[in-house]
Write a protein that holds these residues in place. Structure first.
Motif, PDB file in Angstrom:
ATOM      1  N   VAL A 169       0.848  -1.195   0.000  1.00 44.19           N
ATOM      2  CA  VAL A 169       0.000   0.000   0.000  1.00 44.19           C
ATOM      3  C   VAL A 169       0.883   1.244   0.000  1.00 44.19           C
ATOM      4  CG1 VAL A 169      -1.749   1.313   1.257  1.00 44.19           C
ATOM      5  CG2 VAL A 169      -1.874  -1.189   1.200  1.00 44.19           C
ATOM      6  N   GLY A 170       0.664   2.116  -0.961  1.00 43.05           N
ATOM      7  CA  GLY A 170       1.385   3.381  -1.005  1.00 43.05           C
ATOM      8  C   GLY A 170       0.573   4.486  -0.356  1.00 43.05           C
ATOM      9  N   SER A 171       1.261   5.488   0.169  1.00 40.85           N
ATOM     10  CA  SER A 171       0.596   6.659   0.747  1.00 40.85           C
ATOM     11  C   SER A 171       1.475   7.859   0.461  1.00 40.85           C
ATOM     12  CB  SER A 171       0.382   6.476   2.251  1.00 40.85           C
ATOM     13  OG  SER A 171       1.610   6.518   2.932  1.00 40.85           O
ATOM     14  N   GLY A 172       1.250   8.942   1.208  1.00 39.07           N
ATOM     15  CA  GLY A 172       2.140  10.087   1.137  1.00 39.07           C
ATOM     16  C   GLY A 172       2.037  10.845  -0.182  1.00 39.07           C
ATOM     17  N   PRO A 173       3.115  11.592  -0.504  1.00 40.51           N
ATOM     18  CA  PRO A 173       4.366  11.711   0.237  1.00 40.51           C
ATOM     19  C   PRO A 173       4.233  12.611   1.466  1.00 40.51           C
ATOM     20  CG  PRO A 173       4.410  13.171  -1.644  1.00 40.51           C
ATOM     21  CD  PRO A 173       3.119  12.406  -1.734  1.00 40.51           C
ATOM     22  N   GLY A 174       5.113  12.387   2.412  1.00 38.27           N
ATOM     23  CA  GLY A 174       5.169  13.230   3.590  1.00 38.27           C
ATOM     24  C   GLY A 174       4.344  12.757   4.761  1.00 38.27           C
TER      25      GLY A 174
ATOM     26  N   ASN B 188      -1.192  -8.045  -3.883  1.00 41.97           N
ATOM     27  CA  ASN B 188      -1.923  -6.889  -4.392  1.00 41.97           C
ATOM     28  C   ASN B 188      -1.048  -5.662  -4.243  1.00 41.97           C
ATOM     29  OD1 ASN B 188      -4.715  -8.072  -4.845  1.00 41.97           O
ATOM     30  ND2 ASN B 188      -4.370  -8.605  -2.711  1.00 41.97           N
ATOM     31  N   VAL B 189      -1.174  -4.728  -5.176  1.00 43.33           N
ATOM     32  CA  VAL B 189      -0.473  -3.453  -5.089  1.00 43.33           C
ATOM     33  C   VAL B 189      -1.502  -2.335  -5.171  1.00 43.33           C
ATOM     34  CG1 VAL B 189       1.239  -1.929  -6.111  1.00 43.33           C
ATOM     35  CG2 VAL B 189       1.625  -4.395  -6.127  1.00 43.33           C
ATOM     36  N   ILE B 190      -1.539  -1.494  -4.147  1.00 47.27           N
ATOM     37  CA  ILE B 190      -2.446  -0.340  -4.140  1.00 47.27           C
ATOM     38  C   ILE B 190      -1.591   0.911  -4.319  1.00 47.27           C
ATOM     39  CG2 ILE B 190      -4.083   1.001  -2.783  1.00 47.27           C
ATOM     40  CD1 ILE B 190      -4.957  -1.570  -1.447  1.00 47.27           C
ATOM     41  N   PRO B 191      -1.706   1.586  -5.451  1.00 47.60           N
ATOM     42  CA  PRO B 191      -0.847   2.746  -5.719  1.00 47.60           C
ATOM     43  C   PRO B 191      -1.020   3.848  -4.693  1.00 47.60           C
ATOM     44  CG  PRO B 191      -1.975   2.020  -7.709  1.00 47.60           C
ATOM     45  CD  PRO B 191      -2.620   1.297  -6.561  1.00 47.60           C
ATOM     46  N   GLY B 192       0.069   4.563  -4.448  1.00 46.39           N
ATOM     47  CA  GLY B 192       0.013   5.759  -3.613  1.00 46.39           C
ATOM     48  C   GLY B 192       0.120   6.996  -4.492  1.00 46.39           C
TER      49      GLY B 192
ATOM     50  N   SER C 218      -8.831   2.766  -0.852  1.00 49.31           N
ATOM     51  CA  SER C 218      -8.462   1.360  -1.021  1.00 49.31           C
ATOM     52  C   SER C 218      -7.382   0.960  -0.027  1.00 49.31           C
ATOM     53  CB  SER C 218      -7.986   1.108  -2.453  1.00 49.31           C
ATOM     54  OG  SER C 218      -9.017   1.299  -3.385  1.00 49.31           O
ATOM     55  N   GLY C 219      -6.422   1.853   0.201  1.00 46.05           N
ATOM     56  CA  GLY C 219      -5.367   1.565   1.171  1.00 46.05           C
ATOM     57  C   GLY C 219      -5.907   1.457   2.577  1.00 46.05           C
ATOM     58  N   ALA C 220      -6.812   2.367   2.957  1.00 41.39           N
ATOM     59  CA  ALA C 220      -7.420   2.310   4.286  1.00 41.39           C
ATOM     60  C   ALA C 220      -8.231   1.037   4.462  1.00 41.39           C
ATOM     61  CB  ALA C 220      -8.301   3.546   4.514  1.00 41.39           C
ATOM     62  N   ARG C 221      -8.906   0.618   3.384  1.00 39.99           N
ATOM     63  CA  ARG C 221      -9.694  -0.614   3.458  1.00 39.99           C
ATOM     64  C   ARG C 221      -8.784  -1.827   3.672  1.00 39.99           C
ATOM     65  NH1 ARG C 221     -12.066  -0.306  -1.242  1.00 39.99           N
ATOM     66  NH2 ARG C 221     -13.727   1.031  -0.454  1.00 39.99           N
ATOM     67  N   ALA C 222      -7.634  -1.853   3.002  1.00 45.66           N
ATOM     68  CA  ALA C 222      -6.686  -2.952   3.187  1.00 45.66           C
ATOM     69  C   ALA C 222      -6.172  -3.003   4.623  1.00 45.66           C
ATOM     70  CB  ALA C 222      -5.515  -2.807   2.209  1.00 45.66           C
ATOM     71  N   LEU C 223      -5.916  -1.834   5.221  1.00 48.05           N
ATOM     72  CA  LEU C 223      -5.457  -1.793   6.613  1.00 48.05           C
ATOM     73  C   LEU C 223      -6.538  -2.294   7.565  1.00 48.05           C
ATOM     74  CD1 LEU C 223      -3.599   1.646   6.742  1.00 48.05           C
ATOM     75  CD2 LEU C 223      -2.569  -0.606   6.891  1.00 48.05           C
TER      76      LEU C 223
END
Length: 531
Positions: A26-31, A122-126, A39-44
């Motif tokens: 899961v990507g996030s950011g930057p910073g 799975n790869v979730i883009p940031g 989608s990233g929050a759902r994976a977490l």
């Protein structure tokens, strides 16, 4: 959108009882993690194990994952840790700051895991740094946009790309060298938009000519050249610098209630907030009462379960886990909750409270809105209230008057926390924080007890009259008192104070400064006479 790269274990290789785990990058950011996608929050929210980059991410991630989940800082042996957890049937999330294909996978962890046959991946883009630079710089580029990464070295001019808009990234130490090459390419008087602290509340963006660019102490500097940086649009670049609390450092002492919502409100006005824990949560001195209460929940002894804090939710969840149970054991029990943090803690367990106070989110208000016991429709009259070792008397009395038989059990104890780090105590006492935001009288007493009084130049904000009275009792000048006892009102009051303060400085012909930028007295040197 989630890009799914599934390399599943063939059915003939998996045993009939084998549970196949998965790993999601899961990507996030930057910073920071504030730019995490849905989608990233759902994976977490469904992860069993989360690996993060730094210690500073741990607490923020813990608030986003289920109670049973584990969060760790990635390090040596990261790939082996991921593969071992997946083999054990766990859902693993590797959380990185940025986008995995364009930013964060310099260590090659993603490539190494992808090379392993038979994994669900799975790869979730940031949000990658280049797109973020355009957004945080307020730049709308033309038909072509190119990027140049000069963090390690500045390439020769022949290797620079040509495009309508060019984004350059470099370290502060190389900024002058990059400007020298850029001056040859675009002219010494050519304009560039320079950004430091990109995406944070301390972001500064300004239009400069290449001859004005010099080396910087910042570890990362962005320059944007070409279409979209015209001076006529410069007002857009001030959306950070124009905020009332731009680059203010605010310290706020925490007690037992989470302050995430206050931190978010202050960040909207441009401040960065440091939380100082003044209270520590400890288990009860004896476990027998909690064990009896949990058995009563499982056996159907109670009709209502009332949570007065997130820590009470955690305490019950942990006891259920010790018995091999989860939140499903609370099926059929009515739930009541006080406080937004408590509701969020229940949500992480997949639970929605049946009753939350509407008028005021306090234990007293809950008693006023609680239904009266009716022996014709209520099969039981018992209510369980797990709380701290400090009694919630208004709630107990109120429920008793409504005909309920209330049982209070000590789920956790609150004790004064250890003093913060020496550098934090020093910053509090010497006025390096611009403001302190107090959310309760207890927070005032506790912070002064473990860290000392804030410096006289520090702006003091209180969430209500009782908190302000506690400040004055300890000799503090109160600059801001919130109109309503809410985090939103407290942050708004501090922002309005900062606006007035800045206007007064401008009216007096003075340059606008933060409270921490006062002139400091020089210490007198004591010269000892020769013996």
């Amino acid at each position: 959108m989630t890009e799914s790269l599934e390399l599943t274990t063939p059915a003939d290789e998996a045993g009939p009882d084998q549970t196949i785990g998965s790993v999601t990058f899961v990507g996030s950011g930057p910073g920071g993690l504030s730019l995490l996608t849905i989608s990233g929050a759902r994976a977490l929210s469904v992860a069993d194990l989360v690996l993060v980059d730094t210690d500073s991410d741990l607490e923020e991630v813990r608030a986003m994952i289920p109670a049973h989940s584990t969060v760790e800082v990635a390090g040596v042996g990261e790939v082996a840790r991921i593969l071992g957890a997946v083999a054990a049937g766990q859902r693993v999330v590797r959380l990185g700051r940025g986008d995995y294909f364009s930013d964060v996978d310099s260590s090659g962890v993603l490539a190494e895991v992808l090379a392993t046959h038979g994994l669900r991946i799975n790869v979730i883009p940031g949000i990658n740094r280049w797109g973020a630079a355009l957004s945080f710089g307020g730049v709308h580029f033309g038909d072509q946009c190119a990027v140049l990464d000069a963090m390690v070295e500045v390439p020769d001019i022949e290797r620079w790309p040509a495009a309508d808009t060019l984004i350059l990234r470099t370290s502060g130490a190389l900024a002058a060298q990059l400007a020298s090459v850029a001056a040859e390419r675009f002219g010494a008087d050519g304009e560039t938009l320079r950004m430091v602290n990109m995406g944070s509340t301390a972001q500064v963006s300004e239009l400069l000519t290449w001859r004005e660019v010099s080396a910087s102490e910042h570890s990362e500097v962005y320059f944007i050249v070409g279409l979209g940086i015209e001076d006529s649009l410069r007002d857009r670049y001030g959306w950070f610098e124009g905020k009332p609390l731009f680059d203010w450092r605010v310290v706020t002492p925490s007690t037992k209630d989470p302050l995430d919502a206050l931190v978010e409100e202050l960040s909207h006005y441009g401040a960065s907030t440091e939380i100082v824990a003044t209270m520590s949560i400890e288990p009860p001195r004896t476990e027998q009462a909690m064990e009896k209460a949990v058995r009563g929940l499982v056996d159907g002894r109670y009709l209502w379960l009332v949570f007065t804090s997130p820590y009470a939710v955690t305490a019950i969840a942990e006891r259920l886990s010790e018995y091999g149970l989860d939140s499903r054991a609370l099926s059929g029990i009515m739930l009541a909750a006080v406080g937004r943090g408590t509701v969020e803690a229940l949500a992480r367990l997949g639970l929605v409270p049946d009753l939350v106070p509407v008028v005021e989110n306090t234990t007293g208000a809950l008693a006023n809105e609680f239904p009266a016991y009716d022996d014709l429709i209520d099969p039981l009259n018992r209510v369980l209230v797990p709380s701290a070792d400090v009694s919630v008397e208004p709630l107990l009395v109120g429920l008793g008057k409504l005909g309920w038989e209330v049982e209070e059990v000590t789920a956790y104890r609150t004790v004064r926390a250890a003093p913060p780090a020496p550098e934090v105590r020093d910053d509090i006492k010497t006025g390096m924080f611009d403001a302190v935001a107090f959310t309760s009288a207890t927070a005032v007493r506790n912070m002064i007890g473990i860290a000392g009084k804030p410096h006289a130049a520090t702006v003091v904000a209180a969430i209500g009259p009782a908190t302000a009275a506690a400040c004055k009792m300890h000799g503090l000048r109160v600059d801001v008192v919130a109109d309503q006892p809410t985090f939103e009102s407290l942050a708004e009051g501090l922002a309005e104070f900062a606006d007035r303060r800045r206007a007064e400085q401008v009216a007096a012909g003075l340059p606008p400064t933060k409270p921490s930028q006062r002139k400091r007295r020089k210490r007198r040197k004591v010269v000892e006479a020769d013996a």
